[in-house]
Design an enzyme around this catalytic site. Structure first.
Site, PDB file in Angstrom:
ATOM      1  N   LYS A  22      56.496  34.075 118.743  1.00 46.79           N
ATOM      2  CA  LYS A  22      55.609  34.654 117.711  1.00 46.79           C
ATOM      3  C   LYS A  22      54.805  33.516 117.075  1.00 46.79           C
ATOM      4  O   LYS A  22      53.589  33.626 116.910  1.00 46.79           O
ATOM      5  CB  LYS A  22      56.455  35.345 116.651  1.00 46.79           C
ATOM      6  N   ASN A  23      55.477  32.406 116.758  1.00 44.66           N
ATOM      7  CA  ASN A  23      54.819  31.329 116.005  1.00 44.66           C
ATOM      8  C   ASN A  23      53.910  30.451 116.848  1.00 44.66           C
ATOM      9  O   ASN A  23      53.173  29.633 116.299  1.00 44.66           O
ATOM     10  CB  ASN A  23      55.870  30.495 115.267  1.00 44.66           C
ATOM     11  N   CYS A 118      56.047  34.751  99.479  1.00 46.50           N
ATOM     12  CA  CYS A 118      56.905  35.730 100.156  1.00 46.50           C
ATOM     13  C   CYS A 118      58.326  35.455  99.675  1.00 46.50           C
ATOM     14  O   CYS A 118      58.556  34.616  98.808  1.00 46.50           O
ATOM     15  CB  CYS A 118      56.805  35.583 101.670  1.00 46.50           C
ATOM     16  N   ARG A 123      54.768  29.464  99.137  1.00 44.84           N
ATOM     17  CA  ARG A 123      53.935  29.298 100.333  1.00 44.84           C
ATOM     18  C   ARG A 123      52.488  28.905  99.975  1.00 44.84           C
ATOM     19  O   ARG A 123      51.543  29.627 100.257  1.00 44.84           O
ATOM     20  CB  ARG A 123      53.956  30.557 101.202  1.00 44.84           C
ATOM     21  N   ASP A 307      64.137  27.806 110.411  1.00 42.93           N
ATOM     22  CA  ASP A 307      64.173  29.206 110.883  1.00 42.93           C
ATOM     23  C   ASP A 307      65.493  29.572 111.541  1.00 42.93           C
ATOM     24  O   ASP A 307      65.706  30.729 111.874  1.00 42.93           O
ATOM     25  CB  ASP A 307      63.024  29.466 111.874  1.00 42.93           C
ATOM     26  N   ARG A 399      59.252  42.235 112.546  1.00 48.75           N
ATOM     27  CA  ARG A 399      58.105  41.323 112.483  1.00 48.75           C
ATOM     28  C   ARG A 399      58.222  40.245 113.561  1.00 48.75           C
ATOM     29  O   ARG A 399      57.221  39.717 114.016  1.00 48.75           O
ATOM     30  CB  ARG A 399      58.030  40.644 111.110  1.00 48.75           C
TER      31      ARG A 399
END
Ligand code: EPZ
Length: 418
Positions: A22-23, A118, A123, A307, A399
């Site tokens: 995803k990243n 978030c 952020r 993460d 997500r």
């Protein structure tokens, strides 16, 4: 609102194919604003990707998704596009800020909503703006939007980041691709997802060199032919399933990966006594009877990734004695701790360090997901807990984890979505 039901203590065995990152996909999709005609493969079809595609369509990029072979074609032959990234699209997916660099460098203006914070932190995006200003952008903040312009186009320069930022490095890299002359980024992030973005920008015509924590972008050649790019595997998804196997695996094999990118994580699991072996494109892992405690600090790549912090914490609840995790990257990334405590985990937090005592017996409970990686740590806890665990707000999971239940069910987990 959907929930996940997990019946714990079912030993896992089987093979899990890891999806694309995803990243890595998000910055590469944003950089596709600079391309005429590209085809991306191995893109994970998760919520954040669809949000980014919605944003690109809103801007005016032509998009064709093929869900069967998981490819996305993007076309942009436009002289004029909508150089706006509205709040409604950026607020749900902060990485929307990554269209700022490409819009600015190609169309010399952009109006992008400030992404806002978030669950895991405020952020800020000051490092993104710092880099773009260095490249000659004129930037002001008005009504919650970043209004940027570069009437004469961006000009390459030397940019030394005051601190490590993945997103700011990505925005600067893409902006430098379209700038006049050479740009040197120092003290920048060099995550594998950034290396994948660099290989993509090279296909778009940039000449780029990586020297340690320095990236040099030298101008670009005209490229017109159709570009193909396969997204790198998701190392965080891979690490998550390695930890699942370490927790309760008879034998789990994860494939479609490059083990050397996970060298640090593999070493840490080995230090904890986990049975783990790798081959060219796969890693196999098995739960040992005894797990050893360990102290970890999250760091930029190649350090232990933030993460995977929540996921490793679950493994630490089963290790003998006191383990520690220091979270250095985000200011509020222990949201999973109260939920894990409700399942019986013995964890206390003091000055950004979590102290975890094990082995502690976890029991199923009704818990709530708060952010993407915290939610998957609750899934891992549910896999080893007595009885049944119910996880609420699993849109957080959707997500970033493709086919999570299916992949775990294929390894004999008792997990279902209701
Ligand atoms: C990327 O976020 C990832 N997201 C995050 O993954 C990941 O946790 C993070 O990098 C760190 O590895 C994507 O790639 C889409 P940063 P990013 O800029 O780029 C501060 C997930 O779960 N900072 O490296 O936003 C920031 O507050 C997500 O997949 C500034 O101060 O992370 C943080 O404390 C979560 N100013 C630190 O730097 C800035 O302008 C690192 O942030 C930018 C960041």
């Amino acid at each position: 609102m959907q929930k996940l039901l997990i019946k714990g203590k079912k030993k896992l065995s089987g093979t899990i194919s890891i999806s694309g990152s995803k990243n890595a996909s998000l910055p590469i999709l944003a950089a596709s604003i600079l391309a005429k005609n590209v085809k991306l493969s191995n893109v994970p079809l998760v919520k954040d990707i669809f949000t980014m595609l919605e944003l690109l369509k809103f801007i005016g990029i032509k998009i064709k998704i093929n869900k069967n072979n998981k490819t996305i074609e993007l076309k942009n032959n436009k002289k004029i596009v909508n150089t706006l990234a509205p709040y409604k699209l950026v607020k749900t997916m902060r990485a929307g800020i990554l269209v700022l660099g490409p819009l600015l460098t190609k169309y010399r203006k952009a109006k992008v909503s400030l992404p806002g914070g978030c669950a895991i932190g405020t952020r800020p995006v000051d490092l993104h703006l710092f880099a773009l200003k260095k490249l000659g952008a004129n930037i002001k903040i008005k009504d919650g939007y970043i209004i940027a312009e570069a009437k004469k186009g961006l000009v390459g320069t030397n940019i030394k980041f005051p601190s490590n930022s993945v997103g700011a490095t990505e925005n600067a890299l893409i902006a430098a691709h379209g700038a006049k002359g050479k740009t040197t980024l120092s003290n920048c992030a060099i995550e594998p997802e950034i290396i994948d973005l660099i290989s993509y920008l090279k296909k778009l015509g940039s000449k780029i060199k990586i020297l340690g924590r320095k990236i040099i972008i030298i101008g670009k050649e005209k490229k017109t032919k159709k570009i193909n790019h396969r997204i790198i595997f998701d190392r965080i998804e891979a690490g998550t399933y390695l930890i699942a196997g370490a927790l309760i695996g008879n034998k789990i094999t994860i494939n479609k990966i490059f083990p050397k990118i996970l060298k640090n994580e593999i070493n840490i699991l080995k230090k904890m006594g986990v049975f783990i072996s790798s081959s060219k494109n796969s890693i196999s892992v098995r739960n040992p009877q005894k797990l050893k405690r360990i102290n970890i600090s999250t760091k930029p790549y190649p350090g232990f990734p933030t993460d995977l912090q929540a996921q490793l914490m679950v493994l630490m609840t089963q290790a003998n004695g006191w383990s520690q995790i220091k979270e250095n990257i985000f200011e509020n990334r222990f949201m999973h701790v109260p939920e894990l405590r409700r399942m019986g985990a013995k964890i206390k937090i003091k000055d950004k360090i979590a102290y975890i005592f094990g082995p502690s017996r976890l029991t199923g409970a009704e818990v709530m997901a708060t952010d993407l990686r915290a939610s998957v740590s609750l899934v891992l806890a549910g896999l080893i807990a007595d009885n049944r665990t119910i996880i609420n707000r699993i849109y957080h999971l959707d997500r970033g984890y493709e086919f999570l239940e299916k992949k775990l069910k294929n390894c004999k987990a008792q997990i279902k979505r209701v």
